[in-house]
Design an enzyme around this catalytic site. Structure first.
Site, PDB file in Angstrom:
ATOM      1  N   LYS A 148       0.867  -1.186   0.000  1.00 26.65           N
ATOM      2  CA  LYS A 148       0.000   0.000   0.000  1.00 26.65           C
ATOM      3  C   LYS A 148       0.902   1.235   0.000  1.00 26.65           C
ATOM      4  O   LYS A 148       1.117   1.888   1.019  1.00 26.65           O
ATOM      5  CB  LYS A 148      -0.964  -0.019   1.196  1.00 26.65           C
ATOM      6  CG  LYS A 148      -2.177   0.886   0.973  1.00 26.65           C
ATOM      7  CD  LYS A 148      -3.314   0.527   1.892  1.00 26.65           C
ATOM      8  CE  LYS A 148      -4.455   1.529   1.845  1.00 26.65           C
ATOM      9  NZ  LYS A 148      -5.133   1.652   0.558  1.00 26.65           N
ATOM     10  N   GLU A 180      -7.883  -5.466 -10.120  1.00 32.11           N
ATOM     11  CA  GLU A 180      -8.724  -4.733  -9.158  1.00 32.11           C
ATOM     12  C   GLU A 180      -9.138  -3.424  -9.818  1.00 32.11           C
ATOM     13  O   GLU A 180      -8.958  -3.244 -11.023  1.00 32.11           O
ATOM     14  CB  GLU A 180      -7.952  -4.512  -7.853  1.00 32.11           C
ATOM     15  CG  GLU A 180      -6.655  -3.730  -8.028  1.00 32.11           C
ATOM     16  CD  GLU A 180      -5.889  -3.513  -6.724  1.00 32.11           C
ATOM     17  OE1 GLU A 180      -6.469  -3.634  -5.634  1.00 32.11           O
ATOM     18  OE2 GLU A 180      -4.685  -3.182  -6.824  1.00 32.11           O
TER      19      GLU A 180
HETATM   20  N1  PDD Z   1      -8.052   2.413  -1.118  1.00 27.29           N
HETATM   21  N2  PDD Z   1      -7.248  -1.684  -4.014  1.00 27.29           N
HETATM   22  C1  PDD Z   1      -6.694  -0.458  -4.057  1.00 27.29           C
HETATM   23  C2  PDD Z   1      -5.750  -0.125  -5.162  1.00 27.29           C
HETATM   24  C3  PDD Z   1      -7.010   0.482  -3.053  1.00 27.29           C
HETATM   25  O1  PDD Z   1      -6.442   1.701  -3.081  1.00 27.29           O
HETATM   26  C4  PDD Z   1      -7.930   0.126  -2.025  1.00 27.29           C
HETATM   27  C5  PDD Z   1      -8.305   1.082  -0.925  1.00 27.29           C
HETATM   28  C6  PDD Z   1      -8.488  -1.163  -2.041  1.00 27.29           C
HETATM   29  C7  PDD Z   1      -9.445  -1.639  -0.969  1.00 27.29           C
HETATM   30  O2  PDD Z   1      -8.771  -1.867   0.253  1.00 27.29           O
HETATM   31  P1  PDD Z   1      -9.523  -1.715   1.654  1.00 27.29           P
HETATM   32  O3  PDD Z   1     -10.721  -2.598   1.581  1.00 27.29           O
HETATM   33  O4  PDD Z   1      -8.538  -2.195   2.641  1.00 27.29           O
HETATM   34  O5  PDD Z   1      -9.903  -0.261   1.811  1.00 27.29           O
HETATM   35  C8  PDD Z   1      -8.114  -2.041  -3.051  1.00 27.29           C
HETATM   36  C9  PDD Z   1      -8.170   3.357  -0.042  1.00 27.29           C
HETATM   37  C10 PDD Z   1      -9.525   3.444   0.570  1.00 27.29           C
HETATM   38  C11 PDD Z   1      -7.597   4.709  -0.481  1.00 27.29           C
HETATM   39  O6  PDD Z   1      -6.524   4.691  -1.056  1.00 27.29           O
HETATM   40  O7  PDD Z   1      -8.205   5.758  -0.207  1.00 27.29           O
END
Ligand code: PDD
Length: 287
Positions: A148, A180
């Site tokens: 991340k 995704e």
């Molecule tokens: N984004 N894939 C990507 C590329 C993401 O940036 C996110 C989340 C997810 C979903 O992950 P989670 O369920 O843990 O939120 C999948 C966050 C919310 C953001 O960057 O704002």
């Protein structure tokens, strides 16, 4: 409304007063990682899982965690308390800190820790009831999408394609298979079976993704975690995107064509209700 209070390197301060050196490697190289934790009724949701994923991301970029989990937890409680609104989205990031510009890691450097909280904007009722438009695109990002990372240029470019097309998200494919969306994970329903790609280096291991799979298992919704082809997505009866801020949201048009009936499907409606119920139960327990 009170000024947004943020946390930067040991201190709380109004957002407008927060400053970082221009040589911070987060700014120069995108050398850092982050998390976004949803907060409902002032309680962080699945915090332990977010902190575990933060540790995974830090390990992957070879940066030691500047804080222990108890310290993160305390800071997060504090930022929630210092900001208004019961439902918030707490954002926190760690970068490798400021050092003279050179690609290799500096020998000694103090990581930068930043945290802020924004009002949590879950999808409006209309989007939940009608679903949203998405487009498709090739996944042009790197091969470490499980980290991340704050280096989100690939995701930003993808998201802008969606916005330019009047859509909410972009569903991406690599080598003919679903990965995704730009800021969410993707599920499809085919013949009553919920399908989603496995967690590997090609996608972010979503916390909401895990919740959805747990709820499916607990409620006997047939599901399979496996590679999903582009063709299977484009002919699916249902498509959903999931994330901490979108929760579970139905995609009702893909590249301008109706998905299934063009309305959020029956499996989506069930999962959306289960997710809301689960959230309420968890929050009641935390209160
Ligand atoms: N984004 N894939 C990507 C590329 C993401 O940036 C996110 C989340 C997810 C979903 O992950 P989670 O369920 O843990 O939120 C999948 C966050 C919310 C953001 O960057 O704002």
């Amino acid at each position: 409304m009170a000024a947004d209070i943020v946390y930067l390197n040991g201190e709380f301060m109004p957002l407008a007063e927060a400053r970082i050196p221009v040589l911070d490697r987060g700014f120069i190289f995108g050398d850092g990682v982050y998390e976004v934790v949803p907060v409902y009724s002032r309680h962080p949701f699945r915090l332990g899982e977010h902190l575990r994923r933060l540790q995974y991301s830090l390990d992957a970029i070879r940066l030691s965690n500047p804080l222990r989990d108890e310290e993160w937890t305390k800071l997060i409680s504090e930022i929630i308390a210092r900001n208004s609104g019961d439902d918030q989205a707490v954002y926190f990031q760690v970068t490798r800190g400021a050092a003279p510009r050179a690609h290799e890691f500096p020998a000694v450097v103090k990581p930068t820790v930043f945290m802020m909280s924004n009002a949590m904007k879950t999808p409006p009722r209309e989007q939940v009831e009608q679903g949203v438009a998405c487009i498709t695109a090739s996944d042009l990002r790197w091969l470490k999408c499980d980290i991340k990372s704050v280096s989100l240029l690939g995701n930003c470019l993808a998201k802008q394609l969606a916005v330019d097309a009047g859509a909410v998200e972009v569903v991406m494919f690599r080598d003919g298979y679903l990965t995704e969306a730009s800021a969410s994970n993707v599920f499809v329903v085919r013949d009553g079976v919920l399908l989603t790609p496995p967690k590997n280096h090609l996608i972010l291991p979503g916390i909401t993704y895990d919740v959805v799979l747990e709820l499916a298992a607990a409620n006997k919704i047939p599901c399979a975690v496996r590679e999903v082809s582009e063709q299977e997505v484009k002919t699916a009866q249902e498509i959903w995107v999931t994330s901490s801020t979108k929760e579970v949201l139905a995609v009702t048009t893909l590249d301008g064509r109706a998905v299934g009936s063009g309305k959020p499907g029956a499996v989506f409606r069930r999962m959306h209700a289960l997710y809301q119920e689960f959230k309420q139960t968890v929050m009641r327990r935390a209160a």
